[in-house]
Scaffold this motif. Structure first.
Motif, PDB file in Angstrom:
ATOM      1  N   SER A 115     -14.535   0.725  -5.072  1.00  0.00           N
ATOM      2  CA  SER A 115     -15.318   1.914  -5.411  1.00  0.00           C
ATOM      3  C   SER A 115     -16.335   2.199  -4.309  1.00  0.00           C
ATOM      4  O   SER A 115     -16.664   1.323  -3.506  1.00  0.00           O
ATOM      5  N   SER A 116     -16.828   3.419  -4.285  1.00  0.00           N
ATOM      6  CA  SER A 116     -17.878   3.715  -3.299  1.00  0.00           C
ATOM      7  C   SER A 116     -19.231   3.249  -3.820  1.00  0.00           C
ATOM      8  O   SER A 116     -20.214   3.248  -3.090  1.00  0.00           O
ATOM      9  N   ILE A 318     -14.585  19.269  -4.347  1.00  0.00           N
ATOM     10  CA  ILE A 318     -15.654  18.961  -5.296  1.00  0.00           C
ATOM     11  C   ILE A 318     -16.998  19.254  -4.629  1.00  0.00           C
ATOM     12  O   ILE A 318     -17.301  18.735  -3.548  1.00  0.00           O
ATOM     13  N   THR A 320     -19.759  19.406  -6.835  1.00  0.00           N
ATOM     14  CA  THR A 320     -20.760  19.046  -7.843  1.00  0.00           C
ATOM     15  C   THR A 320     -21.390  17.710  -7.443  1.00  0.00           C
ATOM     16  O   THR A 320     -20.889  17.016  -6.563  1.00  0.00           O
ATOM     17  N   MET A 343     -11.504  18.314 -10.804  1.00  0.00           N
ATOM     18  CA  MET A 343     -11.494  17.126 -11.662  1.00  0.00           C
ATOM     19  C   MET A 343     -12.650  16.180 -11.433  1.00  0.00           C
ATOM     20  O   MET A 343     -13.345  16.241 -10.425  1.00  0.00           O
ATOM     21  N   ALA A 345     -13.407  12.081 -11.651  1.00  0.00           N
ATOM     22  CA  ALA A 345     -12.671  10.820 -11.706  1.00  0.00           C
ATOM     23  C   ALA A 345     -13.436   9.719 -10.996  1.00  0.00           C
ATOM     24  O   ALA A 345     -14.371   9.992 -10.247  1.00  0.00           O
ATOM     25  N   SER A 346     -13.005   8.493 -11.196  1.00  0.00           N
ATOM     26  CA  SER A 346     -13.627   7.381 -10.477  1.00  0.00           C
ATOM     27  C   SER A 346     -12.618   6.250 -10.327  1.00  0.00           C
ATOM     28  O   SER A 346     -11.513   6.320 -10.876  1.00  0.00           O
ATOM     29  N   SER A 347     -13.020   5.232  -9.601  1.00  0.00           N
ATOM     30  CA  SER A 347     -12.135   4.075  -9.433  1.00  0.00           C
ATOM     31  C   SER A 347     -11.920   3.358 -10.759  1.00  0.00           C
ATOM     32  O   SER A 347     -10.865   2.773 -10.984  1.00  0.00           O
ATOM     33  N   TYR A 366     -16.981  19.592 -16.821  1.00  0.00           N
ATOM     34  CA  TYR A 366     -15.723  18.856 -16.908  1.00  0.00           C
ATOM     35  C   TYR A 366     -15.458  18.470 -18.362  1.00  0.00           C
ATOM     36  O   TYR A 366     -16.377  18.096 -19.089  1.00  0.00           O
ATOM     37  N   ASP A 425     -22.978   7.226 -14.208  1.00  0.00           N
ATOM     38  CA  ASP A 425     -23.110   8.684 -14.068  1.00  0.00           C
ATOM     39  C   ASP A 425     -23.902   9.251 -15.244  1.00  0.00           C
ATOM     40  O   ASP A 425     -23.695   8.841 -16.390  1.00  0.00           O
ATOM     41  N   PHE A 441     -22.023  17.448 -14.454  1.00  0.00           N
ATOM     42  CA  PHE A 441     -22.380  16.210 -13.760  1.00  0.00           C
ATOM     43  C   PHE A 441     -23.818  16.366 -13.281  1.00  0.00           C
ATOM     44  O   PHE A 441     -24.118  17.262 -12.505  1.00  0.00           O
ATOM     45  N   ARG A 444     -25.849  10.590 -10.217  1.00  0.00           N
ATOM     46  CA  ARG A 444     -25.513   9.193 -10.347  1.00  0.00           C
ATOM     47  C   ARG A 444     -26.821   8.427 -10.406  1.00  0.00           C
ATOM     48  O   ARG A 444     -27.749   8.743  -9.661  1.00  0.00           O
TER      49      ARG A 444
HETATM   50  P1  AMP Z   1     -15.618   5.992  -6.788  1.00  0.00           P
HETATM   51  O1  AMP Z   1     -16.023   4.907  -7.685  1.00  0.00           O
HETATM   52  O2  AMP Z   1     -15.869   5.709  -5.364  1.00  0.00           O
HETATM   53  O3  AMP Z   1     -14.234   6.391  -7.076  1.00  0.00           O
HETATM   54  O4  AMP Z   1     -16.547   7.244  -7.113  1.00  0.00           O
HETATM   55  C1  AMP Z   1     -16.586   7.773  -8.401  1.00  0.00           C
HETATM   56  C2  AMP Z   1     -17.866   8.518  -8.572  1.00  0.00           C
HETATM   57  O5  AMP Z   1     -17.866   9.717  -7.782  1.00  0.00           O
HETATM   58  C3  AMP Z   1     -18.090   8.989  -9.971  1.00  0.00           C
HETATM   59  O6  AMP Z   1     -18.555   7.968 -10.817  1.00  0.00           O
HETATM   60  C4  AMP Z   1     -19.102  10.095  -9.728  1.00  0.00           C
HETATM   61  O7  AMP Z   1     -20.384   9.553  -9.522  1.00  0.00           O
HETATM   62  C5  AMP Z   1     -18.594  10.717  -8.442  1.00  0.00           C
HETATM   63  N1  AMP Z   1     -17.707  11.848  -8.763  1.00  0.00           N
HETATM   64  C6  AMP Z   1     -16.388  11.827  -8.980  1.00  0.00           C
HETATM   65  N2  AMP Z   1     -15.918  13.043  -9.297  1.00  0.00           N
HETATM   66  C7  AMP Z   1     -16.991  13.870  -9.291  1.00  0.00           C
HETATM   67  C8  AMP Z   1     -17.187  15.239  -9.549  1.00  0.00           C
HETATM   68  N3  AMP Z   1     -16.164  16.041  -9.856  1.00  0.00           N
HETATM   69  N4  AMP Z   1     -18.431  15.731  -9.451  1.00  0.00           N
HETATM   70  C9  AMP Z   1     -19.472  14.939  -9.121  1.00  0.00           C
HETATM   71  N5  AMP Z   1     -19.359  13.650  -8.863  1.00  0.00           N
HETATM   72  C10 AMP Z   1     -18.142  13.103  -8.950  1.00  0.00           C
END
Ligand code: AMP
Length: 606
Positions: A115-116, A318, A320, A343, A345-347, A366, A425, A441, A444
């Protein structure tokens, strides 16, 4: 059930009534599925939790909480704790080290998604199981049917999408660790996807799957230029990625024009499979080369996207959350094209989609699809803060019971074995589609600075500053106060750190060389995602702006004049409010930049 209902009933959906358009059987099925899911949120959630708990009943993790086979919500909520990544780290480390026993999930962990979000400076490792790919693909399959309700004719052309794979590593136990999109693009779900006229990309798979990101970008942009008339939508995952592509064109357009004029591919693209696929696409086209030269050699790059790709109906990116900072720049380059945020989404889990993808960025909400995982929500308001200060257990609310206007922190329980996991989030409920809440959203948690996928929190910034200030000791100098700013006026954006210094001996003040070293030292101290983005040129060199003595006192005076309490005033560790930026910038005495790239390899430091 993880596939859309096979029964194509007359689609009575409120979605399809949007335009009353005729749609394909496939789209009708997808829209029907969205309707079914959103009408039956609570029963779907109950079923999903039951499925997760029964299949994972014998995992070490769930057995610890003595559910004794119970799969109902009340037992689950009363016995299983809400956790963070750090709480699960021992289990995750054991899986990473090769322990194949059912620790979190009864299904084998197929890989880790990096994940980021970071923990102790390294990307978090999210366990996943093979079948999650089906769930992700299902969510993807809903996006175009929704888009087709609003934008007709997308089957008449192509999408220019800049999509990339990233470096992957293996854990000590031999499991792959890579970003979720890399996992998806490398899967058969993506590589062998059946032809769909609504999802034709200008980029051949070989260019997306090229591990060298510069060669990949080069080939994808070249394809986009060659097929410019056919392009109906231009996109990347996040806004920062699309802006990076624009900058790439700015730097490389002469080479693109040369390749197109001569029909030969730049020899710097060495990847054999990219060269082979490009040989089928690239033919001499002096007219197109002249057009690109004319458009790109102009000083003014306003509307460059619509000038080069005149049939573009919208940008698919994206914008947002942290990406909202790029909206003005994207508007400039695209002449105000709609920006579709499709969309969320996340890891950990793919959550949901935007049912009104052509709305304005600030209106985006969303809709979480209740079949993706079991979702709970921790109220995020003053009263809940008081609750937690009295140490009462947090009261988590179900997806079907949320209130419009309130903010919540998202908690997921996934098939892969995350139980009541805090994603971090903060979302606000803006309304409902059928019984399904829709979310804006908000932000974070704990993120101070972000340019690309990096997320730097307050303690990471503080630590970086402490590490850098060590270099000032021999100059009898210390950092009195600091704040920071994510400067995205230029591409790539960069971190700006404002420093007020206390210099004891003016004759021995730190030089530009030393302060540049401090910039570098800060970069070295920041987390792996920051350093990776720096190395990939998605973030520019960190800058320190030294401000005059007394500037931070002025900042406090300003805050107090606007109503802040003197007793409770704290220096903001990140600023963006224009008057404050103007005040700080008018007090700058010197600027210094990092002169080297920080260290980064795919391998983890720990
Ligand atoms: P990662 O874990 O690296 O995949 O990042 C996922 C995170 O990116 C989510 O928990 C959000 O904080 C952010 N994220 C993903 N999709 C969106 C979106 N459509 N708008 C805003 N933030 C997003």
């Amino acid at each position: 059930m993880i596939s859309p209902s096979s029964s194509i009933m007359a689609v009575d959906s409120t979605l399809s009534s949007v335009v009353g358009a005729s749609f394909s059987e496939k789209d009708a099925k997808a829209l029907q599925f969205i309707e079914e899911m959103t009408k039956n949120v609570d029963s779907v959630q109950e079923r999903i939790l039951g499925e997760i708990l029964s299949r994972n009943a014998d995992t070490e993790y769930l057995k610890r909480f003595q559910l004794n086979g119970a799969t109902d919500r009340d037992t689950f909520k009363s016995k299983v704790p809400v956790v963070t990544y750090e709480d699960l780290q021992p289990e995750i480390q054991r899986i990473a080290n090769g322990d194949k026993s059912p620790i979190l999930s009864s299904h084998p962990i197929s890989e880790f998604l990096t994940s980021s979000g970071t923990s102790a400076g390294e990307r978090k490792l999210m366990p996943t199981i093979h079948e999650e790919l089906n769930r992700r693909q299902l969510l993807y399959s809903l996006l175009m049917p929704v888009m087709n309700l609003y934008v007709p004719g997308l089957d008449k052309g192509k999408g220019l999408y800049f999509l990339f794979i990233k470096a992957e590593t293996k854990t000590p136990g031999g499991l792959l660790a890579r970003p979720v999109l890399t996992s998806y693009y490398k899967s058969d779900h993506f590589k062998s996807r059946p032809y769909d006229p609504f999802n034709v990309y200008t980029s051949p798979n070989e260019t997306i799957l090229c591990p060298d990101s510069i060669q990949s970008m080069y080939a994808q942009m070249l394809c986009g230029l060659i097929m410019r008339e056919e392009v109906l939508r231009v996109g990347a995952v996040f806004a920062s990625g699309l802006l990076k592509a624009v900058r790439f064109l700015q730097v490389n357009w002469k080479q693109f024009a040369h390749d197109i004029e001569t029909g030969t591919l730049n020899p710097k693209v060495t990847d054999p499979s990219v060269r082979e696929c490009m040989s089928k696409i690239l033919k001499p086209n002096p007219e197109l080369a002249a057009f690109i030269t004319k458009e790109c050699s102009e000083e003014n790059w306003e509307c460059i996207i619509t000038r080069i790709w005149p049939n573009t109906k919208y940008l698919d990116v994206i914008v947002t959350g942290a990406m909202a900072q790029y909206i003005p720049t994207l508007e400039y380059y695209s002449g105000g094209l709609p920006m579709a945020c499709t969309m969320y989404a996340s890891s950990e889990c793919y959550f949901g989609l935007n049912l009104k993808p052509m709305c304005k960025p600030f209106e985006v909400s969303y809709t979480i699809m209740p079949n993706m995982a079991y979702f709970e929500f921790l109220p995020h308001d003053d009263s809940s803060a008081q609750d937690s200060s009295r140490d009462s257990p947090p009261r988590l609310v179900d997806l079907a019971d949320l209130e419009v206007g309130k903010e919540y922190e998202l908690i997921v329980t996934t098939y892969a074995g995350l139980c009541r996991y805090r994603v971090g989030d903060i979302l606000r409920v803006t309304g409902f589609h059928n019984a399904a809440p829709q979310f804006r959203f908000i932000r974070r948690k704990n993120v101070l600075l972000s340019i690309d996928s990096d997320k730097t929190d307050e303690s990471e910034l503080q630590q970086a500053i402490e590490n850098a200030s060590v270099l000032l000791k021999e100059f009898n100098t210390s950092v009195v106060e600091y704040t920071s700013y994510a400067d995205t006026k230029q591409i790539p954006g960069h971190y700006v750190i404002y420093w007020e210094l206390f210099v004891k001996d003016a004759a021995n003040a730190p030089t530009d060389e030393v302060l540049s070293q401090c910039c570098f030292q800060m970069e070295e101290s920041l987390n792996a995602v920051y350093r990776q983005c720096r190395v990939a040129d998605s973030i520019g060199p960190l800058e320190i702006r030294v401000v005059k003595n007394g500037t931070f006192e002025e900042l406090m005076d300003y805050a107090i004049s606007r109503g802040a309490s003197i007793n409770q005033y704290k220096v903001p560790r990140c600023v963006s409010f224009t008057p404050i930026m103007e005040l700080l910038d008018s007090r700058v005495v010197s600027k210094h930049f990092s002169r080297a790239l920080p260290h980064w390899t795919p391998d983890r430091r720990r």
